[in-house]
Design an enzyme around this catalytic site. Structure first.
Site, PDB file in Angstrom:
ATOM      1  N   PHE A   1      -6.652 -12.333 -13.203  1.00  0.00           N
ATOM      2  CA  PHE A   1      -7.501 -11.612 -13.523  1.00  0.00           C
ATOM      3  C   PHE A   1      -6.362  -9.602 -13.749  1.00  0.00           C
ATOM      4  O   PHE A   1      -6.206  -9.395 -13.718  1.00  0.00           O
ATOM      5  CB  PHE A   1      -8.377  -9.967 -12.034  1.00  0.00           C
TER       6      PHE A   1
ATOM      7  N   THR B   1      -0.968 -12.227 -11.999  1.00  0.00           N
ATOM      8  CA  THR B   1      -1.137 -13.261 -11.100  1.00  0.00           C
ATOM      9  C   THR B   1      -1.779 -14.296 -12.160  1.00  0.00           C
ATOM     10  O   THR B   1      -3.231 -14.273 -11.994  1.00  0.00           O
ATOM     11  CB  THR B   1      -1.527 -12.808  -9.780  1.00  0.00           C
TER      12      THR B   1
ATOM     13  N   LEU C   1     -11.189  -4.571  -6.361  1.00  0.00           N
ATOM     14  CA  LEU C   1      -9.976  -4.010  -5.939  1.00  0.00           C
ATOM     15  C   LEU C   1     -10.355  -3.980  -4.801  1.00  0.00           C
ATOM     16  O   LEU C   1      -9.103  -4.338  -3.830  1.00  0.00           O
ATOM     17  CB  LEU C   1      -8.846  -3.212  -7.071  1.00  0.00           C
TER      18      LEU C   1
ATOM     19  N   ARG D   1      -7.796  -5.457  -2.118  1.00  0.00           N
ATOM     20  CA  ARG D   1      -6.790  -4.531  -1.077  1.00  0.00           C
ATOM     21  C   ARG D   1      -7.067  -4.983   0.170  1.00  0.00           C
ATOM     22  O   ARG D   1      -6.384  -4.809   1.429  1.00  0.00           O
ATOM     23  CB  ARG D   1      -7.249  -3.410  -1.681  1.00  0.00           C
TER      24      ARG D   1
ATOM     25  N   GLY E   1      21.112 -10.450  11.704  1.00  0.00           N
ATOM     26  CA  GLY E   1      22.514  -9.796  10.895  1.00  0.00           C
ATOM     27  C   GLY E   1      22.750 -10.447   9.441  1.00  0.00           C
ATOM     28  O   GLY E   1      21.940 -10.361   8.696  1.00  0.00           O
TER      29      GLY E   1
ATOM     30  N   GLU F   1      -2.138  -4.408  -6.834  1.00  0.00           N
ATOM     31  CA  GLU F   1      -3.644  -3.460  -5.900  1.00  0.00           C
ATOM     32  C   GLU F   1      -3.925  -1.392  -5.879  1.00  0.00           C
ATOM     33  O   GLU F   1      -3.884  -1.419  -4.258  1.00  0.00           O
ATOM     34  CB  GLU F   1      -3.743  -3.704  -4.573  1.00  0.00           C
ATOM     35  N   GLY F   2      -2.690  -0.978  -6.092  1.00  0.00           N
ATOM     36  CA  GLY F   2      -2.747   0.498  -5.730  1.00  0.00           C
ATOM     37  C   GLY F   2      -1.541   0.533  -5.794  1.00  0.00           C
ATOM     38  O   GLY F   2      -1.364  -0.021  -4.051  1.00  0.00           O
TER      39      GLY F   2
ATOM     40  N   HIS G   1       1.121   2.330  -3.063  1.00  0.00           N
ATOM     41  CA  HIS G   1       1.358   3.431  -1.679  1.00  0.00           C
ATOM     42  C   HIS G   1       1.249   4.666  -2.420  1.00  0.00           C
ATOM     43  O   HIS G   1       0.089   4.856  -1.821  1.00  0.00           O
ATOM     44  CB  HIS G   1       2.763   3.213  -1.271  1.00  0.00           C
TER      45      HIS G   1
HETATM   46  C1  LIG Z   1       3.458  -9.192  -8.633  1.00  0.00           C
HETATM   47  C2  LIG Z   1       2.458  -9.142  -9.193  1.00  0.00           C
HETATM   48  C3  LIG Z   1       1.578  -9.366  -9.336  1.00  0.00           C
HETATM   49  C4  LIG Z   1       0.598  -8.548  -9.937  1.00  0.00           C
HETATM   50  N1  LIG Z   1      -0.436  -9.136 -10.060  1.00  0.00           N
HETATM   51  C5  LIG Z   1      -1.911  -8.522 -11.164  1.00  0.00           C
HETATM   52  C6  LIG Z   1      -2.850  -8.880 -11.007  1.00  0.00           C
HETATM   53  O1  LIG Z   1      -2.615 -10.157 -10.829  1.00  0.00           O
HETATM   54  N2  LIG Z   1      -3.924  -7.786 -12.100  1.00  0.00           N
HETATM   55  C7  LIG Z   1      -3.338  -7.441 -12.257  1.00  0.00           C
HETATM   56  O2  LIG Z   1      -4.510  -6.693 -13.498  1.00  0.00           O
HETATM   57  N3  LIG Z   1      -2.579  -6.619 -11.902  1.00  0.00           N
HETATM   58  C8  LIG Z   1      -1.594  -7.236 -11.293  1.00  0.00           C
HETATM   59  N4  LIG Z   1      -0.083  -6.253 -11.345  1.00  0.00           N
HETATM   60  C9  LIG Z   1       0.009  -4.892 -11.619  1.00  0.00           C
HETATM   61  C10 LIG Z   1       0.019  -3.668 -10.807  1.00  0.00           C
HETATM   62  O3  LIG Z   1      -1.350  -3.691 -10.144  1.00  0.00           O
HETATM   63  C11 LIG Z   1       0.623  -2.492 -10.990  1.00  0.00           C
HETATM   64  O4  LIG Z   1       2.100  -2.876 -10.901  1.00  0.00           O
HETATM   65  C12 LIG Z   1       0.205  -1.783 -10.443  1.00  0.00           C
HETATM   66  O5  LIG Z   1      -0.375  -1.149 -10.624  1.00  0.00           O
HETATM   67  C13 LIG Z   1       1.177  -0.152 -10.542  1.00  0.00           C
HETATM   68  O6  LIG Z   1       1.458  -0.301 -12.203  1.00  0.00           O
HETATM   69  P1  LIG Z   1       2.584   0.481 -12.529  1.00  0.00           P
HETATM   70  O7  LIG Z   1       3.491  -1.119 -12.331  1.00  0.00           O
HETATM   71  O8  LIG Z   1       2.257   0.169 -14.037  1.00  0.00           O
HETATM   72  O9  LIG Z   1       3.259   1.079 -12.197  1.00  0.00           O
HETATM   73  P2  LIG Z   1       2.808   2.752 -12.441  1.00  0.00           P
HETATM   74  O10 LIG Z   1       1.945   2.979 -12.640  1.00  0.00           O
HETATM   75  O11 LIG Z   1       3.723   3.178 -13.937  1.00  0.00           O
HETATM   76  O12 LIG Z   1       3.811   3.425 -11.652  1.00  0.00           O
HETATM   77  C14 LIG Z   1       5.617   4.269 -11.086  1.00  0.00           C
HETATM   78  C15 LIG Z   1       5.582   4.694 -10.153  1.00  0.00           C
HETATM   79  O13 LIG Z   1       4.767   6.033 -10.540  1.00  0.00           O
HETATM   80  C16 LIG Z   1       3.692   7.053  -9.814  1.00  0.00           C
HETATM   81  N5  LIG Z   1       2.315   6.807  -9.890  1.00  0.00           N
HETATM   82  C17 LIG Z   1       2.119   6.495 -10.817  1.00  0.00           C
HETATM   83  N6  LIG Z   1       0.640   7.253 -10.876  1.00  0.00           N
HETATM   84  C18 LIG Z   1       1.035   8.445 -10.462  1.00  0.00           C
HETATM   85  C19 LIG Z   1      -0.021  10.140 -10.427  1.00  0.00           C
HETATM   86  N7  LIG Z   1      -0.876   9.949 -10.633  1.00  0.00           N
HETATM   87  N8  LIG Z   1       0.353  10.594  -9.287  1.00  0.00           N
HETATM   88  C20 LIG Z   1       1.416  10.323  -8.144  1.00  0.00           C
HETATM   89  N9  LIG Z   1       2.432   8.743  -8.664  1.00  0.00           N
HETATM   90  C21 LIG Z   1       1.797   8.281  -9.659  1.00  0.00           C
HETATM   91  C22 LIG Z   1       3.408   4.896  -8.929  1.00  0.00           C
HETATM   92  O14 LIG Z   1       2.596   5.324  -7.790  1.00  0.00           O
HETATM   93  C23 LIG Z   1       4.571   4.245  -8.546  1.00  0.00           C
HETATM   94  O15 LIG Z   1       5.692   5.097  -7.362  1.00  0.00           O
HETATM   95  C24 LIG Z   1       0.869  -7.183 -10.405  1.00  0.00           C
HETATM   96  C25 LIG Z   1       2.242  -6.363 -10.071  1.00  0.00           C
HETATM   97  C26 LIG Z   1       2.793  -7.111  -9.847  1.00  0.00           C
HETATM   98  C27 LIG Z   1       4.204  -6.468  -9.183  1.00  0.00           C
END
Ligand SMILES: Cc1cc2nc3c(=O)[nH]c(=O)nc-3n(C[C@H](O)[C@H](O)[C@H](O)COP(=O)(O)OP(=O)(O)OC[C@H]3O[C@@H](n4cnc5c(N)ncnc54)[C@H](O)[C@@H]3O)c2cc1C
Lengths: 390, 258
Positions: free
Chosen positions: A133, A168, A245, A249, A345, A369-370, A372
């Site tokens: 996806f 993934t 999603l 989720r 430990g 998946e969004g 925290h």
């Molecule tokens: C192992 C792994 C597998 C994954 N698999 C998939 C997959 O199969 N398909 C897919 O499409 N994606 C996948 N993802 C991607 C995942 O969905 C994204 O990493 C996630 O949506 C967060 O996006 P980002 O990493 O760009 O972080 P960012 O969006 O850059 O966020 C960085 C930080 O900023 C904070 N932040 C961002 N916007 C705001 C806001 N408006 N207000 C306050 N805080 C904010 C976030 O909470 C976070 O703490 C995967 C990620 C991982 C690590």
């Protein structure tokens, strides 16, 4: 170590049907026999145990809550219980099933043409074909609406350009559900392995979810046949990927409890068997406090997941309720994993115990998946009516 | 082929056994109940026999009415076609001979040509019922079977005897085949089959339905007690030679076992 038994402090089994309990126990047994013995080695090596895909398919673990086209047709509580047991083994195994079922099979089932459904769903359900996806991009994670991957109508085909990241199953996938803008609006497309201009290199060097394949998807002028557009994604924009999603989720809210229970089980066992100062460490109040806190949080999380599942089966579940359960249950799971690491430990950092693997895995689950905080913002908007994303 | 399998519902092999406070038996309340370990091999072999030779499998259980769900998930969901649960008060209180009488009568009524059973129940481990069923039916029985095949109306079964010696027994149906560990690798249920098992036929009957008036136990059990707690272990310090010497001394003088 004593055999694994889930935690059921509040006699939640009484809230499940006989069949739901039997499904949970069957998956629990399968995980115990087929995942637990091999998963640490795969995590250390950074490989996904691909042979499990067909086994999961034949047992009915893939797309479990979908009906027809060779799908198992179980209810959503059963789907949740499957996720819980898989993630007790490893978040990577649960991620595989979540992506395959909720992020690939679900959109084909909900938004695909009859031909697309017949072509893909039976093989995906059987684990004979693997899906991925693609929503997230290098520069667009929490804000998928900003995506730059683009499809252009060329008359007899679409031309796809752009890149996805953190995907993934990407490198393994026979079919990718890819979200791209067509005339500025998000649409879903099926991109197939081997199409010219499509590559899916694996991302290496992860410290988390090591037993799962994570990839980039690169589209360099991919010529997509017109019939590869998911027809029912036309006109719904971001609702398309968000509905997927929502499903995934939901499963994660259960899955995280599996990881948490694995950490609790190991901690309890370890505390009873590890002697310091002439007594098992379980004898000390500080250690008991940690175990009691784990019990408390897991039990609350179970009630959330169960209620959410019943609402999903009744068709009344709101996406904000999913946000609350995903965010809470992953949050407590990651904290429980960290406390478990402390209880173990120095042994807590060894692969001999599942703790560090779960703790590291949950870092990904916390973010994907969004994140925290994105779920916090969803709830903030529900409470105040004020959207605080931008 | 009309195939039967006897499956007893008993606590999971990992269960921590609790004794009732009056010592009259084991308290299974809250225990995880399953089709017994050896009976799992019997269920699997019955299904494999059906898959190889066509026909249908009936499971027979003597137990509580609440065992129904476990018969469904532990037998019907795996591929057993129908089940008979003998579960009135008389059946629940039957001893080994009474249980065998009930099962033999139900097997006869169902017209089975072959019946698979487990080597022993996981709970009481009596290992009596299989032989009694064969005797009551006037059939042959092969015990401790680790390999099994049927051709036409004859069968060949391999028995695991002590010290790794194997014995091959052949004969003709009908027969009671009593299954040993390692006979097969029991399958996992396919999850949709767990749902389908809900609708498979299961008849709940009592001793009276089988024309059996008296199946009460001919012996009684009492004074159940847990095993004595394991004494604390002791670590003998020192180099190998002196530790060995000390160990021999302790075994002789303290434990008095050599
Ligand atoms: C192992 C792994 C597998 C994954 N698999 C998939 C997959 O199969 N398909 C897919 O499409 N994606 C996948 N993802 C991607 C995942 O969905 C994204 O990493 C996630 O949506 C967060 O996006 P980002 O990493 O760009 O972080 P960012 O969006 O850059 O966020 C960085 C930080 O900023 C904070 N932040 C961002 N916007 C705001 C806001 N408006 N207000 C306050 N805080 C904010 C976030 O909470 C976070 O703490 C995967 C990620 C991982 C690590």
């Amino acid at each position: 170590m004593a055999g694994y038994e889930g935690l059921d402090f509040y006699e939640m089994d009484e809230l499940l049907s006989d069949e739901e309990v039997a499904i949970r126990d069957a998956v629990r047994g399968w995980v115990e026999d087929n995942v637990v013995p091999i998963i640490e080695e795969h995590a250390q090596a950074g490989t996904f145990p691909k042979h499990l895909a067909k086994e999961m398919g034949s047992m009915g673990l893939l797309g479990a809550n979908l009906e027809g086209y060779g799908c198992p047709g179980l209810n959503n509580v059963s789907y949740g219980l499957i996720c819980q047991e898989l993630e007790r083994g490893d978040s990577g195994i649960r991620s595989f099933a979540s992506v395959q079922g909720s992020l690939v099979m679900f959109p084909i089932h909900a938004y695909g043409s009859e031909e697309q459904k017949n072509k893909w769903l039976p093989r995906l359900a059987a684990g004979e074909a693997i899906g991925c996806f693609g929503l997230t991009e290098p520069d667009h994670g929490s804000n998928p609406g900003g995506m730059v991957t683009k499809a252009v109508d060329k008359g007899d085909h679409y031309e796809l350009n752009g890149a996805k990241m953190w995907i993934t199953n990407g490198t393994l996938a026979d079919v990718a559900v890819v979200w791209a803008k067509l005339d500025g609006v998000v649409h879903g497309f099926l991109v197939e392995k081997g199409m010219e201009g499509f590559t899916a290199p694996e991302m290496k060097g992860k410290y988390s979810l090591r037993a799962s394949v994570t990839s980039e998807l690169v589209f360099d002028g991919v010529k997509l046949p017109k019939e590869n557009l998911l027809p029912k994604t036309v006109g719904i924009g971001l609702k398309g990927p968000l509905s997927c999603l929502n499903n995934a989720r939901y499963g994660i809210a259960w899955g995280a409890l599996g990881a948490a229970q694995a950490c609790f089980h190991s901690s309890k066992d370890y505390a009873l068997n590890r002697n310091q100062f002439g007594a098992p460490i379980a004898r000390f109040q500080l250690v008991q406090n940690k175990l009691a806190w784990m019990l408390r949080e897991i039990t609350k999380g179970q009630l959330l997941a169960w209620r959410l599942g019943r609402m999903k089966d009744a068709g009344t579940m709101k996406h904000q309720q999913v946000s609350l359960a995903k965010m809470n249950n992953v949050d407590i799971a990651i904290q429980i994993a960290r406390v478990a690491r402390d209880i173990h430990g120095a042994n807590g950092i060894l692969g001999e115990y599942p703790i560090m693997r779960h703790a590291a895995n949950l870092e990904s689950v916390f973010t994907y998946e969004g994140t925290h905080d994105i779920h916090n913002l969803v709830l903030g908007q529900w409470i105040t009516g004020i959207q605080a994303f931008q | 082929m009309n195939i039967g399998v006897c499956a007893k519902i008993s606590p999971h092999a990992d269960a921590r056994i609790k004794i009732k406070s009056d010592g009259s038996g084991v308290d299974t309340k809250g225990e995880k109940l399953v089709v017994g370990d050896y009976d799992e091999y019997a269920v699997e072999e019955a299904i494999r026999t059906k898959e190889a030779h066509k026909g249908a499998v009936t499971a027979f259980t003597v137990g509580a009415t609440s065992d129904e769900k476990l018969v469904r998930s532990g037998a019907l969901a795996l591929g057993v076609d129908k089940a008979v649960l003998i579960s009135d008060d008389a059946a629940v209180n039957a001893g080994p001979l009474g249980t065998a009488k009930l099962l033999a009568a139900a097997i006869k009524e169902a017209g089975c040509e072959i019946v698979f059973t487990g080597k022993a129940a996981t709970d009481d481990g009596n290992s009596q019922v299989s032989a009694m069923i064969a005797e009551l039916l006037g059939w042959a029985q092969v015990s401790q079977v680790t390999k099994f095949a049927i051709e036409g109306t004859s069968f060949t079964a391999t028995r695991a005897m002590d010290a790794g010696v194997l014995q091959i027994v052949s004969g003709s149906l009908p027969v009671v085949i009593t299954c040993e560990d390692g006979l097969n690798d029991p399958r996992y249920p396919k999850l949709p089959d767990i749902m389908k098992a809900k609708r498979k036929p299961l008849s709940k009957i009592g001793a009276g339905d089988l024309g059996l008036a008296d199946v009460a136990a001919t012996s009684s059990e009492s004074n159940f007690a847990p095993p004595p707690p394991r004494p604390a272990s002791r670590i003998i310090e020192g180099d190998a030679a002196s530790a060995a010497q000390e160990l021999v001394r302790l075994l002789r003088e303290e434990a008095k076992v050599i």
